[in-house]
Design a protein around this motif. Structure first.
Motif, PDB file in Angstrom:
ATOM      1  N   ILE A  61       1.305   3.821 -12.567  1.00 14.56           N
ATOM      2  CA  ILE A  61       1.400   2.292 -11.956  1.00 14.56           C
ATOM      3  C   ILE A  61       0.171   2.167 -11.359  1.00 14.56           C
ATOM      4  N   CYS A  62      -0.462   0.926 -12.262  1.00 18.88           N
ATOM      5  CA  CYS A  62      -2.135   0.750 -12.670  1.00 18.88           C
ATOM      6  C   CYS A  62      -2.599  -0.203 -12.277  1.00 18.88           C
ATOM      7  N   GLU A  73       1.031  -1.544  -0.008  1.00 21.26           N
ATOM      8  CA  GLU A  73      -0.579   0.151   0.266  1.00 21.26           C
ATOM      9  C   GLU A  73       0.781   1.114   0.076  1.00 21.26           C
ATOM     10  N   ALA A  74       1.275   0.717   1.226  1.00 19.79           N
ATOM     11  CA  ALA A  74       2.914   2.507   0.581  1.00 19.79           C
ATOM     12  C   ALA A  74       3.069   2.456  -0.399  1.00 19.79           C
ATOM     13  N   HIS A  75       4.084   1.655  -1.090  1.00 19.03           N
ATOM     14  CA  HIS A  75       4.200   1.674  -2.380  1.00 19.03           C
ATOM     15  C   HIS A  75       3.896   2.120  -3.882  1.00 19.03           C
ATOM     16  N   TYR A  76       2.453   2.171  -3.757  1.00 17.00           N
ATOM     17  CA  TYR A  76       0.806   2.563  -4.714  1.00 17.00           C
ATOM     18  C   TYR A  76       1.050   3.857  -4.192  1.00 17.00           C
ATOM     19  N   PHE A  93       3.030  -5.603  -9.565  1.00 18.01           N
ATOM     20  CA  PHE A  93       2.885  -4.569 -10.164  1.00 18.01           C
ATOM     21  C   PHE A  93       2.832  -4.540 -10.696  1.00 18.01           C
ATOM     22  N   GLN A  94       1.281  -3.015 -11.849  1.00 18.50           N
ATOM     23  CA  GLN A  94       1.918  -3.190 -13.024  1.00 18.50           C
ATOM     24  C   GLN A  94       2.198  -1.867 -13.337  1.00 18.50           C
ATOM     25  N   VAL A  95       2.665  -1.794 -14.507  1.00 21.92           N
ATOM     26  CA  VAL A  95       2.922   0.092 -14.682  1.00 21.92           C
ATOM     27  C   VAL A  95       3.094   0.015 -16.146  1.00 21.92           C
ATOM     28  N   GLY A  96       2.092   0.863 -16.970  1.00 24.02           N
ATOM     29  CA  GLY A  96       1.463   0.889 -17.928  1.00 24.02           C
ATOM     30  C   GLY A  96      -0.352   1.520 -18.172  1.00 24.02           C
ATOM     31  N   PRO A  97      -0.403   1.650 -19.369  1.00 26.28           N
ATOM     32  CA  PRO A  97       0.665   1.927 -20.403  1.00 26.28           C
ATOM     33  C   PRO A  97       1.167   2.795 -20.538  1.00 26.28           C
TER      34      PRO A  97
END
Length: 400
Positions: free
Chosen positions: A217-218, A204-207, A231-235
């Motif tokens: 970050i998505c 949660e802290a990272h998000y 965690f997912q990054v994009g598009p």
């Protein structure tokens, strides 16, 4: 659970100092990739203005002999600002600055030495050649940027799914019994509850820190192995994919530092009947996203099938040695020696999402990249094969 000594320091006392006004000064934390190709380094300088663009930021330098990037007799390396983000730890107006690294002669630090292996077809044969030729040249951004500029009209989009494992400072997975193992995999993926989700505070802290910084970050979720998350990054388009993923990784390391735990991007942190960690990469072009794009996707997959060994070498920092521990054909992976593709098949090299098969357009997912891959070389490799239509086991040199 073994945590670092720094996590025991009084954070409330620290906050008293962080709340002090800083006048018109700005702290800029310069971040770069070290000679291991996986580690991140950082240091901070004071600016007497708030930089708004990369062009506002001065170049800097560092001692490359202490980061596996030069010899002590000629150790000065240049830091060239490449991407700028808000600093979620010091907060506005302070900045995180992702940098490229140049040598003393202002040449890039290069790219990994490509294998000159013969025409042997098995992984067991290939890895014998790779052991002796991998060198720690880590400025992969410069070449990636050149390749992306060649295809900018195709608008290549990427989304990368970064898996990672939380560890104590003793290397033991976070939350696991000190002697033994947790229950078998099954209840942990997207799980909830103290007996299923290990380390959600870090997640949660990272998000939130990534959102503050401006990282694209998505999403995030608990993964199949306990103490493993994603965690997912994009598009992200073009070079931005690598920039945003590297900064997201830096922020995760920094958050874990505050909590006294360690993040591992090892592709197989625990041997045996446990899932490994990958960095599944979703890819599409303008043509793929338009009506009839499935045909373009299928043509790209055919090209990828003919260049499997080239991509395996590109998809982890050790040229395939790390991924060999993960890509076994088990635990939702394909076999490293074989190329495969299928709709909704998580045991294939390339997965076409079911929705894409239905809509006849969209994107595909390359499931081969390891968790510790360099996103610059992964995205570059996909563009070289799918858009520039390169063939063979070596990348084309466009500088000649």
């Amino acid at each position: 659970m073994a945590t670092s000594a720094s996590s025991q320091l009084n954070k409330a006392v620290k906050q008293q100092y962080m709340d002090l006004p800083q006048g018109d000064m700005v702290q800029a934390m310069y971040i770069w990739i070290d000679g291991s190709g996986e580690g991140l380094r950082c240091k901070t300088r004071t600016l007497d203005f708030e930089p708004k663009t990369i062009e506002d930021l001065p170049e800097w330098n560092f001692d490359g002999s202490s980061t596996y990037q030069s010899e002590g007799s000629n150790s000065d390396m240049f830091l060239i600002p490449a991407a700028i983000f808000r600093d979620p730890f010091r907060k506005d107006p302070n900045k995180l600055v992702l940098c490229e690294v140049l040598k003393y002669n202002r040449n890039p630090t290069g790219r990994p030495h490509e294998s000159k292996a013969g025409k042997c077809c098995s992984w067991s044969c290939l890895k014998l050649h790779l052991i002796s030729v991998i060198v720690p040249e880590t400025n992969l951004r410069r070449t990636c940027k050149q390749i992306m500029s060649m295809v900018e009209n195709n608008h290549p989009w990427f989304g990368m799914e970064q898996e990672y494992t939380l560890l104590g400072t003793d290397g033991h997975p976070f939350g696991w019994p000190s002697n033994g193992f947790p229950g078998p995999q099954g209840p942990y993926y997207c799980g909830v509850g103290a007996d299923k989700a290990y380390g959600r505070d870090v997640v949660e802290a990272h998000y939130r820190a990534c959102l503050y910084a401006g990282v694209n970050i998505c999403g995030t979720n608990a993964e199949v192995m306990p103490a493993q998350w994603e965690f997912q990054v994009g598009p992200c388009e073009g070079i931005n994919m690598g920039d945003h993923l590297w900064v997201a990784r830096f922020i995760l390391h920094r958050v874990c530092e505050d909590f006294g735990v360690v993040v591992s991007f090892d592709p197989k942190p625990i041997s045996g009947n446990w899932n490994g960690a990958g960095c599944h990469t979703n890819f599409s072009t303008k043509e793929m996203r338009e009506d009839g794009g499935l045909k373009v996707i299928e043509e790209s997959i055919e090209r990828l099938a003919k260049r499997h060994r080239y991509h395996i070498r590109a998809y982890d920092p050790k040229g395939g040695l790390d991924n060999a521990r993960r890509l076994t054909g088990r635990h939702e992976t394909s076999n490293i020696d074989e190329f495969s593709a299928g709709v909704a098949n998580r045991g294939a090299s390339i997965r076409i999402p079911r929705s894409v098969g239905h809509d006849k357009k969209g994107y595909f997912e390359d499931r081969r990249p390891s968790a510790n891959c360099d996103p610059y070389i992964v995205t570059e490799a996909l563009v070289r094969t799918c858009l520039l239509k390169e063939e063979g086991e070596e990348p084309t040199d466009y500088s000649k």
